[in-house]
Structures are given as structure tokens and as C-alpha cells.
Design an enzyme around this catalytic site. Structure first.
Site, PDB file in Angstrom:
ATOM      1  CB  THR A   6      -0.902  -0.001   1.248  1.00 34.43           C
ATOM      2  OG1 THR A   6      -1.636  -1.223   1.265  1.00 34.43           O
ATOM      3  CG2 THR A   6      -1.856   1.174   1.240  1.00 34.43           C
ATOM      4  CD  GLU A   7      -1.268   5.451  -0.756  1.00 37.43           C
ATOM      5  OE1 GLU A   7      -0.514   5.996  -1.600  1.00 37.43           O
ATOM      6  OE2 GLU A   7      -2.490   5.589  -0.766  1.00 37.43           O
ATOM      7  CG  LEU A   8       5.072   2.415  -4.113  1.00 37.07           C
ATOM      8  CD1 LEU A   8       6.087   3.092  -5.043  1.00 37.07           C
ATOM      9  CD2 LEU A   8       4.977   0.939  -4.471  1.00 37.07           C
ATOM     10  CD1 TRP A  30       2.703   6.451  -2.896  1.00 39.32           C
ATOM     11  CD2 TRP A  30       3.255   5.763  -4.956  1.00 39.32           C
ATOM     12  NE1 TRP A  30       1.564   5.992  -3.502  1.00 39.32           N
ATOM     13  CE2 TRP A  30       1.860   5.567  -4.775  1.00 39.32           C
ATOM     14  CE3 TRP A  30       3.820   5.409  -6.180  1.00 39.32           C
ATOM     15  CZ2 TRP A  30       1.049   5.028  -5.779  1.00 39.32           C
ATOM     16  CZ3 TRP A  30       3.001   4.872  -7.170  1.00 39.32           C
ATOM     17  CH2 TRP A  30       1.636   4.686  -6.967  1.00 39.32           C
TER      18      TRP A  30
END
Lengths: 451, 416
Positions: free
Chosen positions: A145-147, A299
Site C-alpha cells: 500500500t502506497e509503496l 511514495w
């Protein structure tokens, strides 16, 4: 030789409806069917359908030379099935071309790794199964999730059998190194780590239509030149972005679709260039070295850390309380309850509570159903209080059945009495006496301390 | 830059927020080098300010002052014509027949305004200034007179309209006409919010191009205020309302929301500070709902008392039906008390770290009150961020925006 690796993130959360304190104990329909349907239908029309069509045509046109990768969250797939089956169909069409790879992630697009590793594992397995069922692919590449990423996560995911993992190519971890190589995560030596080239990615995702940008308007030949100039200084250019970039963040009238349509031919004009999927890149290239990333990074925002979801006490309280009751929710054996609880783990709910208004606020407001982050918190906590009541009811019912052996001995208290007891920052405290042994809080405290 | 500023009041001779705004605004303008001559109709004989020249029109014209002095105390910015008449009648009864005759010279607030206009015209001809800046409608006839006499450009500053005071139900035609005349005679109009901008476009036929929105700033408050409320706080949390208890301020929604809150949490006390024509009705309603033991009505409170109440409250609520700006929640936030404010307020256009509600949605007001009282982290975040936000709202911003408007007026004049 330069390989170009496109990975697009597709995600839509189940947004909560306006849920007041008076609904606690009375109503358990937490999600805003109408709004969620509207958003899916809107984004399908503006982005998913037209962009999928363009990609399909490009793949046909370039006869297997153009390739992309996707990660589609389970909750997005659920909503496509429910509200826009034609979108799902168009993704299946892409899957059939053999030029599209689908990655794995947590089904609920959650931050569960940070709070509850068992839950994380379960959500990844759910997603793995879903991708296999829908697209017939057994994924070997993972993106969190979300890097959100660190060494330990790479190690954990390696143990689950994944071979490749994605992360942000953040300056503060790369230093002098380039994101255009493959790395090995420290503590996970069988994994390949691929890093986002955030400059080239954000040129499309964020700056494309920015008129005050010195490179505006961005043309395909100039962009292709930038990509090709990597030749000799890297193997693979990782262009990672939200899929909603096309047609939704960057509207059709910015020329984003033409840009996408023309870019592959322009890039392929250079004989040294080619397109790869995530797993192909990982197979094709050797790691150039180990990368030690101890602290969590992501990220999001300029900080590239966890502060977008866990940066203030609202977010930390909401997340802590949510994960604290996770095991109890699952023990209830009530499938609907477990699913509702899991839908709350979607990271967007915490993103909406972010108070970092002034620099990154406009991105946070995107698709944000609330006027203020405080509203998001109130709604979330009210819902959580109701979940706690349902867990308690389920527990009472169970123990009632087991001990007394008949339903008559089970007497339910009135809803308002419940609400009165439960409106609190720590709705789970009341559950402690129910099942003390099962409450085990994972590495949350040191993490919050770090923040 | 020299400004002839016309106001109806100035602290400590004031009744409400407009006087306070004038006070802070003039102070900040002077710091930015603006030279202000402030003219108001009534006041003490000797009034001095270390930063600007203050003229009390009444004191400059002894003969007129003599005839008017008896009615000085009856005037205030929030006086309604009906209220004025009533007070004036009472006042007259206490006077001797000769005094009464003299006082009749200014038998109503409209006449006061036109008398003020005559005096301001004389003042304007003697004073040296570049622009005229007039606050709210009682000074508008004077502003028009000054403009006509000198040809200097005029900006009128609209803090409130007749529609906001009456809730739109009983608009006084003469007040409306006075407001409208001033707006149309002005070269530019400053309003305190987009809410007022829309209102004067829709209800007064003012073109958008003439309007400039300048938000008020927060008043500096005394952070050392202390009040011991430990006896109440031992068992109960405190929810606070501060304001005139009139239709405009939405006191009835506060009471209905209180009833809802008490359904789920009995350990809450509601303080309704202020006075107004709806107070008796509110007391009755609270008794009718059976929650009288949960309510405290302290009546009119001084600024110091309000500061103390803000300090001890756990949450502040402003459920105004229509609030042109709304300074009160800022005072609460400055005392580190979270605020819940009506979306139908100018201040909600500029502040972020508050909870916003529709004034009619008593369910939502109660929902948010309970959330602030029960979710400690919410209380803390609102308190901290709200405090920082209010502290950053200083008067130099609106002052420099006013200065921009003055310069614009001069450019307009040069241009044509």
C-alpha cells in the site's frame, strides 16, 4: 539498452457515509453506496474505460512490444464488480494479451503490515486468490500500500514467496545511487527491489498540465529523449503512477491521452529501448547492490514517509483502536462483521484525517468525502464504536449459547445504553474483559514513538 | 495616505463587534503609515488616542451638542429602530418638560444619522484627507454628504446587513434604503465575507466588480485568564454559547442540540451567556424539555467574564443562522477551547481547525459536541491547531488589504 517499466496503481476505497453518534448501536450500514457508485461510474467513464482501450490498441499495434503492469486493490475490484462490470471486463481483455502483468498487494489497500502481520498476510493471500480468479495470473511481484516499504517488510514478503518488490526511489535512501537499477533489499537477498523514478514519473502524473512548469507543454519527443538519455546510466526506467492520472488527475483536455497514445512509438523508435513488465525486468537484470532501508518510507507527499496516514494523534488513535479489535472481530465468526472491519483498514480513511493542509493539502482533498480531517475522524470513530458493540454482542451470544445452552439467557441491552458506554477514544477498552488473552498489539508503540 | 473614517462607535463606547473591529483595524492601519481622522457621533468630551485623531461630532458643535446630549446614551450600533423608540420614550418620561422639548430634536435614530451627516459635512470641508471610509449604515448618510461636499472617493465597509439581523423575516424598509443608498453612492465596498458579498449582490443590486472581501482578524486575548470551575468540572463537561440571544444567533438550535447530547451523556452542563429578546423563550424551552438543571444562564457577560467562560469550556458552539463574520469562536479558540461553528458564517470561510455544521442540523451539532467531549485526541488536535491558527490571524493583513483598497480608489479617481 533501456527498458521502460510502467506500473499503474488502481484503487478506490469504500467511503463511509455520514455516520453520527446516534447511529451507534442502531445502524450498521457504514458505507455510502450512492457516493461510491457515483465515483466509480465517473472515474470509469473519464479514466478506466478510455485508458484501457488505448492500452489495448497500443498492445495490438506494437505486436507484443508494448507492455504494462497493474496493481488493482481488492476493494477496487469489488466495486467494479458491483458498480461497473464493464471496467472489469476491459481489464480481463488486457490480461488476455499476455502483455499485462498484475501484481499483488493487500486486498483492502491497508497499512496492516505496520500493525498486524497476521492480518497483512491474510489480506495478501485474499488478493492473490482474487487476481488468480479474475485474471488467471499467479503473481510473483508485490507492492505494498502506497509503496510503504522497509527491509523487514521485504524479508517478510520474501518468506511469502514473492520474488520482486516495489518501492519509492526516494533521494534520502538512494543518495548518489540511481533508481534505474535493480537492487537487493538488505535482509532479503533473494528479492529484487525496483525503485520508482519519481522525476520522470511525476513529470506525467503531477506536472503534465502545470502551466507554470518550465517544460510545459510536455511533448512526447522531449519526454522520450529524457527517458532514452538514461542509456548507459541504468537498465530500467520505472514509471510508477496512479492510473487515475489518465483522464482524472490530468483531464482529457490536457492532451494526456494523445501523449499516452504516441509515447510508445516514440520510445520504440530508439532501437535500444524496450518495454518490460515488473517481473520481466526483475528476471532480465541483475542486482547491482544491496540497499539498506531501515525506516519506513512511502511514495506520498514531500516527506515520503508515513506522516500522511499516521502523522497526528487522530490518525494514530483511529489506527491503534482499529487494529486492537481486529482479532476479536475475526473471532466473532461473523463474516459481514469481519468484512466491515477490514474495509475500515483501507488506508484512505486515515489519509482523510491528515492535517498537513498547506503544502500537500490539495492532493489530500482529492476524492476526500469530508470537509475537514476532523469530520473524517469523527465518522470513523463512531463506526468503530458500533463495530465494538457488534463484537460484544457476538461474544455474548456465543458465550450465552455455550454456557446456558439456550437463547433465552441472552438478553441484549438497549442501544442507547451501549452508545453511552462506547463513545470513547478507546472503544476497545471495554472489550478487554471479554477476552484479555487475544489482545496482542503488534509493533505499534515503537512506531508511533518514531513518528 | 490620509483617511476620513466614519464610525458609529469605538471602544470603550461600543455595543458590539463592529466597534472592536474599527478599533483594531485603525490601530493596524496607523502602523502601516495611514493617517486617520476618526469621526463618531457621540462620545465623551475629551477623547484621545495616541495613534489617530478622533473627533466626536457632538463635541465640536456646542449648540447642537446641547440639544442632543440627552440622547447620547441611547444610541448603539445594534439598536433597532423599534428598540430605540422604546428607550427614547422611557427616557423622555424621566425628563422635565423643557428637557423633553430639547430632546425631541432627535426623536429617532434615523434623524440622528442625518444630523450626524450635517456635522460630518462641515468637518469634511475643514479636514485634509484622500479617501472616506465609512462603517455600517448609520454613517452612510454622513459618508454621502462628505463625498458630495469634497468630491473625495468613498469606500463603505459592510459588517452586517438588515437581512442578517432580522433573519430575513422582518426587514426594516428605511434601514434597507439607507444601506442601499450608501452602497450605491460608494466607489468601492468592503465586505467581511463572501456571505455578505453574495447578500449585497442579490439583495441590494450591487455589481460584483465594486466589492472587495476583507476578512476580520482575531482579537488579541489575555492568555493568563483563570477561573476555578473545578466544582463543575469534577463531574461535568461544559458546552458554551456566547452571543446575543436573538434569532440571528440560533440559540434555539443550541437548546435542541443540548437535549440530544443529554440523551447520550448526562454529565454535561450547558452555559448560554448573553441576553436578548429570545432569552425568556429559551429558558421556557429548557424547562419544557426537562433539562433546566443542565443549563446555566449567566445573562450579559463582560469581556473578562467571556474570557473566563471560554477558558473553562470544553467546547464552544456558534450555531448562528446568519453570521456576517463572527469573532466569538476566535476568542474561544484563543483560550484553547475547540469550536463548532455554523457554516452560515463568514468566519467559516477562513478558518480550518474547527468543526463546521449547518445551523439547522441539531443532530450533527450534538454528534460533534459528543465527539469533542469523548474523543480526547480530537479535542487535543482542535485545541492545538485552532490556537496556532487564531494566533496567526493578525490585523496587519486586513489593514494592508484596506490600504490596497484606498490606493485603488485613488487610481480610479485619477483614471476617470
Amino acid at each position: 539498452m533501456v527498458s521502460i517499466c510502467f506500473y499503474f496503481q488502481v484503487h478506490q476505497p469504500f467511503r463511509l457515509r455520514k455516520y453520527t453518534v446516534f447511529d451507534i448501536g442502531n445502524k450498521s450500514d457504514y458505507f455510502d453506496e450512492q457516493k461510491n457508485r457515483q465515483i466509480i461510474e465517473k472515474v470509469a467513464k473519464k479514466c478506466y474505460l478510455p485508458t484501457n482501450k488505448i492500452l489495448l490498441n497500443l498492445i495490438k499495434k506494437h505486436k507484443g512490444k508494448f507492455k504494462v503492469s497493474f496493481s488493482i486493490s481488492g476493494v477496487a475490484l469489488d466495486q467494479f464488480q458491483k458498480y461497473a462490470p464493464e471496467v472489469l471486463h476491459s481489464f480481463k481483455e488486457l490480461a488476455k494479451t499476455g502483455c499485462v502483468e498484475f501484481l499483488n498487494e493487500t486486498y483492502y489497500h491497508s497499512l496492516s503490515y505496520l500493525f498486524d502481520k497476521d492480518e497483512f498476510k491474510e489480506q495478501v493471500l485474499l488478493h492473490k486468490q482474487k487476481i488468480k480468479d479474475l485474471f488467471g495470473q499467479e503473481a510473483s511481484a508485490f507492492r505494498n500500500t502506497e509503496l510503504v516499504y522497509n527491509n523487514e517488510l521485504a524479508n517478510f514478503v520474501q518468506a511469502m514467496g514473492y520474488k520482486t518488490i516495489l518501492a519509492e526511489g526516494a533521494d534520502h535512501v538512494l543518495g548518489w545511487r540511481s533508481p534505474n537499477f535493480i537492487y537487493t533489499p538488505k535482509t532479503a537477498d533473494k528479492m529484487k527491489l525496483m525503485l520508482k523514478n519519481y522525476r520522470l514519473s511525476d513529470d506525467i502524473a503531477f506536472r503534465f498540465s502545470n502551466k507554470s512548469w518550465s517544460e510545459y507543454p510536455l511533448t512526447v519527443d522531449r519526454y522520450a529523449q529524457w527517458v532514452s538519455s538514461t542509456n548507459g546510466n541504468g537498465y530500467v526506467v520505472n514509471l510508477f503512477m496512479d492510473y487515475e492520472t489518465f483522464g482524472e488527475h490530468q483531464w482529457e483536455d490536457t492532451g494526456i491521452f494523445q501523449f499516452l497514445e504516441q509515447l510508445p512509438s516514440e520510445l520504440l523508435r530508439h532501437p535500444d529501448n524496450n518495454f518490460v513488465t515488473v517481473s520481466e525486468a526483475a528476471e532480465k537484470y541483475q542486482s547491482v547492490g544491496e540497499l539498506d532501508i531501515h525506516h519506513f518510507m512511502s511514495w506520498a507527499d514531500i516527506e515520503r514517509d508515513l506522516s500522511a496516514w499516521l502523522g497526528n494523534s487522530l490518525q494514530n488513535t483511529a489506527a491503534t483502536e482499529l487494529y486492537r479489535i481486529g482479532k476479536l472481530a475475526k473471532q466473532s465468526g461473523d463474516a459481514k462483521l469481519i468484512e466491515d472491519w477490514r474495509k475500515l483498514t483501507t488506508s484512505d480513511h486515515f489519509y482523510y484525517m491528515c492535517i498537513k493542509w498547506f503544502s500537500d493539502g490539495d492532493v489530500h482533498k482529492y476524492f476526500n468525502p469530508y470537509d475537514t480531517p476532523y469530520e473524517g475522524f469523527i465518522t470513523f470513530m463512531n463506526v468503530l464504536n458500533d463495530i465494538v458493540i457488534r463484537i460484544r454482542d457476538a461474544g455474548k451470544k456465543k458465550s450465552g449459547l455455550e454456557s446456558a445452552g439456550n437463547l433465552d439467557s441472552y438478553v441484549q441491552s438497549s442501544p442507547s445504553e451501549y452508545a453511552h458506554n462506547f463513545i470513547s477514544d478507546h472503544p476497545s477498552l471495554i472489550l478487554m474483559d471479554l477476552n484479555v488473552n487475544t489482545i496482542k498489539i503488534n509493533n505499534i508503540d515503537p512506531m508511533i514513538k518514531k513518528l | 495616505m490620509k483617511v476620513l473614517m466614519l464610525g458609529w462607535e469605538l471602544p470603550p463606547f461600543f455595543a458590539g463587534g463592529v466597534g472592536m473591529v474599527c478599533y483594531h483595524l485603525t490601530g493596524a492601519l496607523c502602523q502601516q503609515g495611514v493617517d486617520i481622522t476618526y469621526v463618531m457621533p457621540f462620545g465623551p468630551r475629551m477623547i484621545r488616542s495616541d495613534y489617530m485623531k478622533i473627533l466626536v461630532a457632538d463635541n465640536l458643535f456646542p449648540r447642537l451638542r446641547f440639544q442632543l446630549k440627552e440622547v447620547d446614551s441611547l444610541l448603539s450600533a445594534y439598536q433597532t429602530p423599534e428598540g430605540y423608540d422604546e428607550e427614547f420614550r422611557k427616557h423622555l418620561l424621566e425628563l422635565s418638560p423643557t428637557e423633553r422639548a430639547r430632546s425631541l430634536y432627535g426623536p429617532n435614530v434615523f434623524q440622528e444619522a442625518y444630523l450626524f451627516a450635517r456635522k460630518v459635512k462641515l468637518i469634511a470641508l475643514q479636514e485634509d484627507f484622500d479617501v472616506i471610509h465609512a462603517h455600517d449604515h448609520w454613517t452612510f448618510p454622513a459618508a454621502i454628504a462628505a463625498k458630495q461636499a469634497t468630491g473625495k472617493p468613498l469606500v463603505v465597509h459592510v459588517h452586517i446587513t438588515e437581512f442578517d439581523k432580522s433573519g430575513g423575516t422582518s426587514v426594516n424598509q428605511r434601514v434597507y434604503d439607507m444601506e442601499r443608498e450608501g452602497m450605491h453612492a460608494a466607489d468601492l465596498i468592503i465586505v467581511v465575507s463572501n456571505l455578505i458579498k453574495q447578500r449585497i449582490m442579490n439583495n441590494y443590486g450591487v455589481p460584483e466588480s465594486k466589492i472587495r472581501v476583507i476578512y476580520n482578524a482575531a482579537e488579541p486575548v489575555d492568555p493568563t485568564v483563570y477561573h476555578d470551575a473545578s466544582k463543575i468540572k469534577e463531574t461535568d463537561k461544559i458546552v458554551l454559547f456566547v452571543g446575543r440571544i436573538t434569532l440571528q444567533k440560533g440559540p434555539d438550535y443550541f437548546v435542541e442540540a443540548a437535549k440530544k447530547v443529554l440523551e447520550l451523556d448526562q454529565n454535561v452542563k450547558f452555559i448560554m451567556a448573553g441576553t436578548g429578546d429570545m432569552l425568556p423563550r429559551m429558558i421556557e424551552r429548557v424547562a419544557q424539555l426537562g433539562i433546566a438543571d443542565k443549563f446555566i444562564f449567566p445573562g450579559f457577560c463582560s469581556r473578562e467574564e467571556v474570557a473566563k467562560l471560554n477558558k473553562i469550556a470544553d467546547v464552544f458552539v456558534m450555531p448562528s443562522v446568519s453570521e456576517p463574520f463572527g469573532l466569538v469562536p476566535l476568542e474561544a479558540m484563543a483560550q484553547e477551547t475547540p469550536a463548532i461553528i455554523s457554516k452560515q458564517s463568514g468566519v467559516s470561510e477562513v478558518i480550518q481547525n474547527v468543526l463546521k455544521v449547518d445551523f439547522w442540523d441539531v443532530n450533527d451539532i450534538a454528534n460533534k459536541v459528543l465527539a469533542v467531549l469523548h474523543y480526547q485526541s480530537l479535542h487535543n488536535e482542535l485545541k492545538q491547531h485552532g490556537f496556532v491558527e487564531v494566533r496567526s490571524m493578525t490585523w496587519d493583513k486586513p489593514a494592508s488589504q484596506c490600504l490596497d483598497v484606498y490606493n485603488e480608489l485613488l487610481r480610479m479617481k485619477k483614471g476617470g
